[in-house]
Motif scaffolding. Structure first.
Motif, PDB file in Angstrom:
ATOM      1  N   SER A  67      -8.071  93.205 -30.560  1.00 30.00           N
ATOM      2  CA  SER A  67      -8.440  92.332 -29.438  1.00 30.00           C
ATOM      3  C   SER A  67      -8.393  93.091 -28.115  1.00 30.00           C
ATOM      4  O   SER A  67      -9.293  92.949 -27.279  1.00 30.00           O
ATOM      5  N   THR A  68      -7.359  93.899 -27.935  1.00 29.62           N
ATOM      6  CA  THR A  68      -7.235  94.704 -26.717  1.00 29.62           C
ATOM      7  C   THR A  68      -8.392  95.691 -26.609  1.00 29.62           C
ATOM      8  O   THR A  68      -9.005  95.838 -25.544  1.00 29.62           O
ATOM      9  N   LEU A  69      -8.708  96.362 -27.705  1.00 32.23           N
ATOM     10  CA  LEU A  69      -9.810  97.324 -27.708  1.00 32.23           C
ATOM     11  C   LEU A  69     -11.131  96.637 -27.403  1.00 32.23           C
ATOM     12  O   LEU A  69     -11.948  97.151 -26.627  1.00 32.23           O
ATOM     13  N   SER A  70     -11.333  95.466 -27.965  1.00 32.26           N
ATOM     14  CA  SER A  70     -12.558  94.709 -27.699  1.00 32.26           C
ATOM     15  C   SER A  70     -12.665  94.331 -26.228  1.00 32.26           C
ATOM     16  O   SER A  70     -13.725  94.460 -25.612  1.00 32.26           O
ATOM     17  N   PHE A  71     -11.563  93.878 -25.637  1.00 29.79           N
ATOM     18  CA  PHE A  71     -11.557  93.531 -24.220  1.00 29.79           C
ATOM     19  C   PHE A  71     -11.880  94.748 -23.370  1.00 29.79           C
ATOM     20  O   PHE A  71     -12.688  94.689 -22.439  1.00 29.79           O
ATOM     21  N   GLN A  72     -11.243  95.881 -23.682  1.00 24.69           N
ATOM     22  CA  GLN A  72     -11.475  97.101 -22.907  1.00 24.69           C
ATOM     23  C   GLN A  72     -12.939  97.551 -23.021  1.00 24.69           C
ATOM     24  O   GLN A  72     -13.518  98.019 -22.039  1.00 24.69           O
ATOM     25  N   SER A  73     -13.523  97.422 -24.187  1.00 27.64           N
ATOM     26  CA  SER A  73     -14.931  97.808 -24.377  1.00 27.64           C
ATOM     27  C   SER A  73     -15.862  96.913 -23.569  1.00 27.64           C
ATOM     28  O   SER A  73     -16.816  97.402 -22.953  1.00 27.64           O
ATOM     29  N   ARG A  74     -15.582  95.619 -23.558  1.00 21.19           N
ATOM     30  CA  ARG A  74     -16.402  94.706 -22.756  1.00 21.19           C
ATOM     31  C   ARG A  74     -16.251  95.003 -21.267  1.00 21.19           C
ATOM     32  O   ARG A  74     -17.233  94.980 -20.519  1.00 21.19           O
ATOM     33  N   GLN A  75     -15.030  95.293 -20.835  1.00 15.51           N
ATOM     34  CA  GLN A  75     -14.798  95.625 -19.429  1.00 15.51           C
ATOM     35  C   GLN A  75     -15.529  96.904 -19.053  1.00 15.51           C
ATOM     36  O   GLN A  75     -16.121  96.993 -17.975  1.00 15.51           O
TER      37      GLN A  75
END
Length: 133
Positions: free
Chosen positions: A43-51
Protein backbone atom coordinates in the motif's frame (compact mmCIF):
# COMPACT_ATOMS: atom_id res chain seq x y z
CA UNK A 1 -10.73 5.94 -7.66
CA UNK A 2 -9.97 2.31 -7.04
CA UNK A 3 -11.03 0.85 -3.74
CA UNK A 4 -9.14 -1.97 -2.15
CA UNK A 5 -10.89 -5.32 -1.97
CA UNK A 6 -8.53 -6.51 0.75
CA UNK A 7 -9.73 -7.00 4.29
CA UNK A 8 -7.67 -7.30 7.40
CA UNK A 9 -6.43 -10.82 7.98
CA UNK A 10 -7.13 -12.50 11.28
CA UNK A 11 -7.05 -15.83 12.99
CA UNK A 12 -10.23 -17.87 13.25
CA UNK A 13 -12.64 -16.88 15.99
CA UNK A 14 -12.40 -18.49 19.40
CA UNK A 15 -15.20 -20.96 18.62
CA UNK A 16 -13.30 -22.36 15.65
CA UNK A 17 -9.84 -21.90 17.19
CA UNK A 18 -10.41 -25.02 19.25
CA UNK A 19 -10.44 -27.04 16.03
CA UNK A 20 -6.90 -25.88 15.12
CA UNK A 21 -4.15 -28.12 16.41
CA UNK A 22 -1.92 -26.25 18.86
CA UNK A 23 1.28 -26.66 16.78
CA UNK A 24 -0.39 -24.86 13.84
CA UNK A 25 -1.59 -21.79 15.75
CA UNK A 26 1.82 -20.13 16.07
CA UNK A 27 2.94 -20.65 12.43
CA UNK A 28 -0.47 -19.51 11.20
CA UNK A 29 -0.26 -16.37 13.36
CA UNK A 30 3.21 -15.64 11.99
CA UNK A 31 2.00 -16.10 8.41
CA UNK A 32 -0.99 -13.81 8.89
CA UNK A 33 1.20 -11.19 10.54
CA UNK A 34 3.74 -11.30 7.71
CA UNK A 35 0.91 -11.06 5.14
CA UNK A 36 -0.43 -7.96 6.91
CA UNK A 37 3.06 -6.44 6.92
CA UNK A 38 3.53 -7.20 3.22
CA UNK A 39 0.14 -5.67 2.39
CA UNK A 40 1.04 -2.52 4.32
CA UNK A 41 4.31 -2.19 2.38
CA UNK A 42 2.48 -2.72 -0.91
CA UNK A 43 0.00 0.00 0.00
CA UNK A 44 2.83 2.39 0.85
CA UNK A 45 4.63 1.60 -2.41
CA UNK A 46 1.43 2.13 -4.37
CA UNK A 47 0.86 5.51 -2.70
CA UNK A 48 4.44 6.59 -3.40
CA UNK A 49 4.13 5.55 -7.06
CA UNK A 50 0.92 7.53 -7.49
CA UNK A 51 2.50 10.56 -5.81
CA UNK A 52 5.51 10.30 -8.11
CA UNK A 53 3.22 10.23 -11.16
CA UNK A 54 1.39 13.34 -9.90
CA UNK A 55 4.68 15.15 -9.29
CA UNK A 56 6.00 14.22 -12.74
CA UNK A 57 2.81 15.47 -14.39
CA UNK A 58 3.04 18.74 -12.48
CA UNK A 59 6.70 19.10 -13.40
CA UNK A 60 6.06 18.33 -17.08
CA UNK A 61 3.53 21.14 -17.25
CA UNK A 62 6.01 23.65 -15.81
CA UNK A 63 7.18 25.98 -18.65
CA UNK A 64 10.62 26.51 -17.07
CA UNK A 65 11.30 22.77 -17.05
CA UNK A 66 10.10 22.44 -20.65
CA UNK A 67 12.36 25.31 -21.70
CA UNK A 68 15.35 23.73 -19.94
CA UNK A 69 14.68 20.38 -21.64
CA UNK A 70 14.49 22.03 -25.05
CA UNK A 71 17.73 23.87 -24.32
CA UNK A 72 19.40 20.61 -23.29
CA UNK A 73 18.23 18.96 -26.51
CA UNK A 74 19.77 21.80 -28.51
CA UNK A 75 22.99 21.64 -26.47
CA UNK A 76 23.20 17.88 -27.09
CA UNK A 77 22.83 18.48 -30.86
CA UNK A 78 25.55 21.14 -30.72
CA UNK A 79 27.87 18.87 -28.71
CA UNK A 80 27.85 21.14 -25.68
CA UNK A 81 27.61 19.88 -22.08
CA UNK A 82 24.07 19.58 -20.78
CA UNK A 83 22.70 21.87 -18.13
CA UNK A 84 22.28 20.20 -14.73
CA UNK A 85 18.84 19.00 -13.77
CA UNK A 86 16.66 21.32 -11.73
CA UNK A 87 16.34 20.44 -8.02
CA UNK A 88 12.69 19.52 -8.60
CA UNK A 89 13.72 16.99 -11.24
CA UNK A 90 16.43 15.55 -9.01
CA UNK A 91 13.89 15.03 -6.23
CA UNK A 92 11.78 12.71 -8.39
CA UNK A 93 13.04 9.25 -7.58
CA UNK A 94 11.40 5.88 -7.90
CA UNK A 95 10.27 4.54 -4.52
CA UNK A 96 12.39 1.76 -3.06
CA UNK A 97 10.99 -1.73 -3.39
CA UNK A 98 13.44 -3.16 -0.85
CA UNK A 99 11.04 -3.14 2.13
CA UNK A 100 8.34 -4.82 0.04
CA UNK A 101 10.78 -7.48 -1.13
CA UNK A 102 11.94 -8.10 2.45
CA UNK A 103 8.33 -8.38 3.61
CA UNK A 104 7.67 -10.88 0.80
CA UNK A 105 10.64 -12.93 1.98
CA UNK A 106 9.05 -12.91 5.44
CA UNK A 107 5.80 -14.23 3.97
CA UNK A 108 7.68 -16.99 2.17
CA UNK A 109 9.55 -17.93 5.35
CA UNK A 110 6.36 -18.02 7.42
CA UNK A 111 4.61 -20.08 4.74
CA UNK A 112 7.50 -22.55 4.75
CA UNK A 113 7.31 -22.91 8.55
CA UNK A 114 3.53 -23.39 8.33
CA UNK A 115 3.99 -25.96 5.58
CA UNK A 116 6.50 -27.89 7.70
CA UNK A 117 4.22 -27.77 10.75
CA UNK A 118 1.26 -28.89 8.65
CA UNK A 119 3.27 -31.79 7.26
CA UNK A 120 4.22 -32.98 10.76
CA UNK A 121 0.62 -32.60 11.97
CA UNK A 122 -0.66 -34.55 8.95
CA UNK A 123 1.77 -37.40 9.56
CA UNK A 124 0.79 -37.52 13.24
CA UNK A 125 -2.88 -37.52 12.30
CA UNK A 126 -2.50 -40.47 9.92
CA UNK A 127 -0.30 -42.27 12.44
CA UNK A 128 -2.88 -41.85 15.20
CA UNK A 129 -5.62 -43.19 12.90
CA UNK A 130 -3.48 -46.19 12.05
CA UNK A 131 -2.76 -46.70 15.74
CA UNK A 132 1.01 -46.30 15.41
CA UNK A 133 1.40 -43.06 17.34
Amino acid sequence: PMTSSFTSLSLPTSSSANSLPAPLTSPLSALLSSLDTHQAHLSTLSFQSRQLARDRTRLDSNPNVARRRMENEQRAKDGLPLLPLAPEELALQEPSRLETMCALAGVEGAAKVLSEATGVALVRSYASRAGTA
